[in-house]
Design a protein around this motif. Structure first.
Motif, PDB file in Angstrom:
ATOM      1  N   UNK A  88       0.816  -1.204   0.000  1.00  0.00           N
ATOM      2  CA  UNK A  88       0.000   0.000   0.000  1.00  0.00           C
ATOM      3  C   UNK A  88       0.857   1.265   0.000  1.00  0.00           C
ATOM      4  N   UNK A  89       2.124   1.110  -0.390  1.00  0.00           N
ATOM      5  CA  UNK A  89       2.999   2.269  -0.525  1.00  0.00           C
ATOM      6  C   UNK A  89       3.557   2.773   0.781  1.00  0.00           C
ATOM      7  N   UNK A  90       3.385   2.022   1.852  1.00  0.00           N
ATOM      8  CA  UNK A  90       3.859   2.479   3.156  1.00  0.00           C
ATOM      9  C   UNK A  90       5.147   1.758   3.533  1.00  0.00           C
ATOM     10  N   UNK A 337      -7.619  -6.470   0.386  1.00  0.00           N
ATOM     11  CA  UNK A 337      -7.407  -5.077   0.028  1.00  0.00           C
ATOM     12  C   UNK A 337      -6.681  -4.978  -1.296  1.00  0.00           C
ATOM     13  N   UNK A 363     -16.370   0.186  -8.944  1.00  0.00           N
ATOM     14  CA  UNK A 363     -17.431   0.527  -8.004  1.00  0.00           C
ATOM     15  C   UNK A 363     -18.470   1.364  -8.718  1.00  0.00           C
ATOM     16  N   UNK A 423     -20.896   3.862   0.246  1.00  0.00           N
ATOM     17  CA  UNK A 423     -19.596   3.351   0.718  1.00  0.00           C
ATOM     18  C   UNK A 423     -19.656   3.029   2.214  1.00  0.00           C
ATOM     19  N   UNK A 426     -16.400   1.671   4.052  1.00  0.00           N
ATOM     20  CA  UNK A 426     -15.356   2.691   4.147  1.00  0.00           C
ATOM     21  C   UNK A 426     -15.556   3.542   5.395  1.00  0.00           C
ATOM     22  N   UNK A 430     -13.656   3.669   9.054  1.00  0.00           N
ATOM     23  CA  UNK A 430     -13.119   4.930   9.566  1.00  0.00           C
ATOM     24  C   UNK A 430     -13.574   5.118  11.011  1.00  0.00           C
TER      25      UNK A 430
ATOM     26  N   UNK B 117      -1.802   5.228  -9.013  1.00  0.00           N
ATOM     27  CA  UNK B 117      -2.920   4.315  -8.821  1.00  0.00           C
ATOM     28  C   UNK B 117      -4.202   5.135  -8.840  1.00  0.00           C
ATOM     29  N   UNK B 119      -7.877   5.639  -6.958  1.00  0.00           N
ATOM     30  CA  UNK B 119      -8.650   5.338  -5.754  1.00  0.00           C
ATOM     31  C   UNK B 119     -10.126   5.476  -6.063  1.00  0.00           C
ATOM     32  N   UNK B 120     -10.922   4.443  -5.769  1.00  0.00           N
ATOM     33  CA  UNK B 120     -12.349   4.554  -6.084  1.00  0.00           C
ATOM     34  C   UNK B 120     -13.229   4.389  -4.854  1.00  0.00           C
ATOM     35  N   UNK B 121     -12.637   4.577  -3.671  1.00  0.00           N
ATOM     36  CA  UNK B 121     -13.425   4.457  -2.446  1.00  0.00           C
ATOM     37  C   UNK B 121     -14.125   5.758  -2.113  1.00  0.00           C
ATOM     38  N   UNK B 122     -14.610   5.851  -0.873  1.00  0.00           N
ATOM     39  CA  UNK B 122     -15.322   7.043  -0.434  1.00  0.00           C
ATOM     40  C   UNK B 122     -14.379   8.241  -0.478  1.00  0.00           C
ATOM     41  N   UNK B 123     -14.909   9.397  -0.905  1.00  0.00           N
ATOM     42  CA  UNK B 123     -14.062  10.584  -1.029  1.00  0.00           C
ATOM     43  C   UNK B 123     -13.828  11.189   0.348  1.00  0.00           C
ATOM     44  N   UNK B 127     -10.252   8.315   5.239  1.00  0.00           N
ATOM     45  CA  UNK B 127     -10.485   6.924   4.833  1.00  0.00           C
ATOM     46  C   UNK B 127      -9.351   6.452   3.920  1.00  0.00           C
ATOM     47  N   UNK B 130      -6.241   5.799   5.880  1.00  0.00           N
ATOM     48  CA  UNK B 130      -6.264   4.538   6.616  1.00  0.00           C
ATOM     49  C   UNK B 130      -6.019   3.351   5.706  1.00  0.00           C
ATOM     50  N   UNK B 131      -6.358   3.496   4.429  1.00  0.00           N
ATOM     51  CA  UNK B 131      -6.211   2.373   3.509  1.00  0.00           C
ATOM     52  C   UNK B 131      -4.809   2.250   2.947  1.00  0.00           C
ATOM     53  N   UNK B 132      -4.276   3.342   2.434  1.00  0.00           N
ATOM     54  CA  UNK B 132      -2.958   3.236   1.799  1.00  0.00           C
ATOM     55  C   UNK B 132      -2.286   4.587   1.663  1.00  0.00           C
ATOM     56  N   UNK B 133      -1.156   4.599   0.951  1.00  0.00           N
ATOM     57  CA  UNK B 133      -0.312   5.795   0.922  1.00  0.00           C
ATOM     58  C   UNK B 133      -0.884   6.916   0.076  1.00  0.00           C
ATOM     59  N   UNK B 134      -1.786   6.611  -0.812  1.00  0.00           N
ATOM     60  CA  UNK B 134      -2.338   7.647  -1.674  1.00  0.00           C
ATOM     61  C   UNK B 134      -2.142   7.339  -3.139  1.00  0.00           C
ATOM     62  N   UNK B 139       4.029   9.353  -0.290  1.00  0.00           N
ATOM     63  CA  UNK B 139       3.130   8.960   0.796  1.00  0.00           C
ATOM     64  C   UNK B 139       2.921  10.068   1.827  1.00  0.00           C
TER      65      UNK B 139
END
Lengths: 446, 286
Positions: A88-90, A337, A363, A423, A426, A430, B117, B119-123, B127, B130-134, B139
């Motif tokens: 995840x790029x971290x 994920x 989605x 969503x 999501x 959070x 990448x 991202x298609x989750x909630x704007x 959130x 919490x999921x990833x670096x962006x 990051x």
């Protein structure tokens, strides 16, 4: 046929790679081994740059009780201990091992013969110690250190061991194939855990879409005392601990409590197999079976992968990334994920790689909630996701806590069932993260 | 007719008795409140933004009246002028603070920082964080979902659709700090507005080593420490490959802006330079 009583959904099971024999993936030239592959404190490296390690040698030791050992997946020289980039790029602190001489020189103590070893003279405590030394964690996905789970807190007593052979995630087939190929070993593993826990009864919960495994396990159960097979109706998320306990022994774990509160301990079949290998074969956890699948993957199947092999190598072995791939998911489609970096190494958490074409993964545009209540119906924990998303959007963390957000298992049933494509997960996630932080801060203050 | 009279008398009596009871009760349970609380509240801005750390202006007024000194109490929206008035009412010395303004420390626009990448989750930045670096290779940088815009009660911060970054309206910004708290990447900082609104800051929070940072974003701070050497006032420090300008020490000489090889240092509200200098940056960037 049984299943759990609250909520649940039934996605198409899509077991495309079922009955594909387990195949080992070629060893990597360089293994990147993260030191934090489990729940709890990261392990502490015990090797230095330039050291030579053999397969199965301890390279990072558990840091505290809730932590797990990490072992070398290949033999070779430690080139550096540095941060790698995770999926995840971290940043992810890891140990880098460069293979030499093929990289497959094992520790002498490990029994590499395929023979079954049924005899075990160890006591329960010794078995748990061996599990702890081998760095075994729950391979169902949560990666909670197994030795911690097998040591119930004082005052509570385990009555029954429940084996999670459900594999309710669509697409994934690695547990199913493991059961077909290593049924005997799994039964020995179950007896070992029963001895460690001092319980007389074990129940194996298997979903009804794995008829061959149920048949095989029924036959094996006749020869093993105290192990029952419980075929279950297809329903997601049956593999969740609390759902599986409800489905098999009809007990409900109270809110905020652990399964031990109702006298149950749940272990995944893959974990049980790892326990067998650790106790009877002295083999620590440095490889696992994972499913590589997707509609257009040419060689989809179940692969035995050493930790540290990059996801790219594993996908390459399975025929490469299909052209129309839009999302690569680590884990199953429901709980997994999406990853942005395939150069990240496979580790204890990676139960599968799913390559999804755009048509399946995109989605849909969310529209307003129409209060149909489908999410409430689907929630296996009896929560009200439509309410929780409103509270999360308005940052009403106190209200979310009162509405038992911490009980959420993040299974995604609400999101799956929502006709408005809200969503839900999501925002619920959070809320769960934030409320969890608030609760931790509060208890730290006390 | 009779019925109406009886009802009028009964209701009148009930009314009188209730009035007496209510009067007695209000006398008995009277809460003595300091009249100065109302006075203080009347001079406060009344925005209830929470910038002072209290849940609203009323609570801030209560805290002011209860406090022995105003050292730890400051209304960022009202600034020093309002605090002086509060001090006059209470007979206390008010703290003098320079006006602050929110500053977005990221310049990773779409062209400077290509997407890696989708991202298609909630704007929501939180959130996504919490999921990833962006969505980009950096990051540390702005995620661009606009959590800061959402929390601003003064309509002072807006997303620029072209750059994908938030922009602060200096006129409207009251430095309440809501956006600073909302940003999961800690990009927004409250800095001194400076004389005539002039200020210099490093518009980057990337802590990666130079090469990695530069690869992810063309205008990242690479921690080369050229600005640190150039600065005659010790205002610039480099920590974790990232330069930071201390606004108390900075004398706004703008020398660091010129030497920065990646244009990561920004100057705001300065007049145009007199001589058309050729920045060394352009040759380096090419």
């Amino acid at each position: 046929m049984r299943t759990f009583r609250i909520g649940g959904i039934h996605p198409e099971d899509q077991k495309l790679s079922a009955n594909v024999p387990i195949e080992a993936v070629a060893l990597p030239k360089q293994a990147i081994v993260p030191i934090h592959q489990h729940v709890g404190a990261p392990a502490q490296p015990v090797v230095a740059k330039g050291d030579r390690v053999k397969v199965g040698q301890l390279i990072a030791a558990a840091n505290g009780f809730v932590s797990a050992n990490v072992h070398a997946p290949i033999s070779g020289v430690i080139t550096k201990i540095d941060t790698a980039v995770d999926a995840w790029g971290l940043p992810m602190p890891s140990i880098f091992i460069d293979a030499d001489d093929g990289g497959d020189e094992w520790l002498e103590t490990i029994d590499r013969t395929p023979d079954l070893n049924r005899i075990c003279k160890l006591t329960g405590e010794e078995i748990i110690q061996k599990i702890q030394d081998a760095g075994i964690v729950g391979l169902g996905g949560a990666c909670f250190p197994t030795h911690v789970k097998l040591t119930p807190p004082p005052g509570s007593k385990a009555e029954v061991l429940i084996i999670n052979a459900v594999e309710c995630e669509p697409y994934l087939t690695c547990d199913h194939q493991l059961m077909l190929e290593h049924g005997e070993e799994i039964f020995i593993g179950i007896s070992l855990i029963m001895r460690a826990l001092k319980v007389e009864r074990a129940i194996v919960g298997i979903e009804n879409n794995k008829k061959d495994a149920i048949e095989l396990f029924r036959e094996l159960a006749n020869r093993h005392f105290g192990i029952e097979i419980c075929p279950l109706k297809l329903c997601y998320p049956q593999g969740g601990e609390k759902q599986l306990i409800d489905a098999t022994i009809r007990r409900q774990v109270p809110s905020g409590a652990l399964p031990i509160a109702v006298g149950a301990i749940v272990q995944n079949v893959a974990t049980v197999y790892a326990v067998y290998e650790a106790v009877q074969k002295n083999k620590p956890l440095f490889e696992r079976v994972m499913t590589v699948t997707g509609k257009n993957v040419t060689r989809r199947g179940n692969y035995l992968v050493r930790f540290g092999t990059t996801l790219a190598d594993v996908i390459e072995h399975a025929g490469g990334i299909p052209e129309d791939t839009d999302k690569i998911i680590a884990g199953g489609p429901m709980m997994g994920r999406a990853v942005i970096n395939v150069d990240m190494p496979a580790h204890k958490r990676t139960s599968g790689i799913l390559l999804m074409p755009e048509s399946e993964s995109a989605r849909r545009e969310p529209v307003n909630c129409m209060r149909c209540g489908k999410c409430v119906e689907a929630c296996p924990m009896g929560l009200e996701p439509f309410l929780l998303i409103q509270q999360a959007e308005r940052r009403l963390w106190d209200d979310m806590e009162r509405n038992d957000i911490m009980d959420c298992i993040e299974c995604g049933c609400c999101l799956y069932s929502c006709p408005s494509n809200r969503p839900l997960l999501d925002y619920v996630r959070l809320g769960k993260n934030t409320v969890g932080g608030i609760i931790r801060a509060r208890s730290a203050k006390k | 007719m009779n019925l109406i009279v009886i009802s009028l008398i009964t209701l009148g009596l009930i009314g009188c008795i209730s009035a007496v009871v209510l009067y007695l009760a209000s006398q008995k349970f009277k809460v003595e409140e300091d009249p100065r609380i109302d006075e203080v509240e009347s001079v406060l801005p009344g925005a209830n933004c929470g910038g002072c750390g209290k849940p609203g202006c009323r609570n801030f007024a209560v805290a002011c009246v209860a406090a022995d000194s105003l050292d730890n109490l400051y209304c960022p929206v009202g600034g020093s002028s309002i605090m002086t008035k509060v001090g006059e009412i209470l007979g206390l010395a008010a703290v003098e603070n320079d006006p602050l303004v929110a500053v977005v420390r990221c310049n990773g626009t779409c062209e400077h920082r290509p997407k890696t990448s989708h991202y298609d989750g909630a704007r929501s930045c939180q959130i996504m964080h919490n999921l990833y670096a962006g969505e980009t290779g950096c990051m540390y940088g702005c995620l661009g979902c606009g959590d800061c815009v959402e929390v601003c009660t003064f309509d002072a911060i807006h997303m620029n659709p072209e750059t994908g970054l938030p922009e602060v309206d200096e006129e409207k910004c009251t430095s309440c700090g809501a956006c600073v708290k909302a940003c999961p990447k800690n990009i927004i900082e409250l800095r001194k507005k400076g004389p005539k609104g002039r200020r210099i800051f490093v518009s980057c929070v990337n802590k990666d080593k130079g090469g990695i940072a530069r690869k992810a974003c063309a205008v990242a701070c690479i921690g080369c420490s050229k600005c640190e050497k150039e600065c005659a006032f010790d205002a610039i420090t480099i920590n974790n490959n990232l330069a930071y300008i201390d606004y108390d020490k900075c004398r706004l000489c703008r020398k660091c802006v010129v030497v920065c090889p990646t244009n990561a240092i920004h100057e705001v509200n300065f007049p145009a330079r007199k001589t058309a200098e050729v920045k060394p940056t352009e040759t380096l960037n090419a």
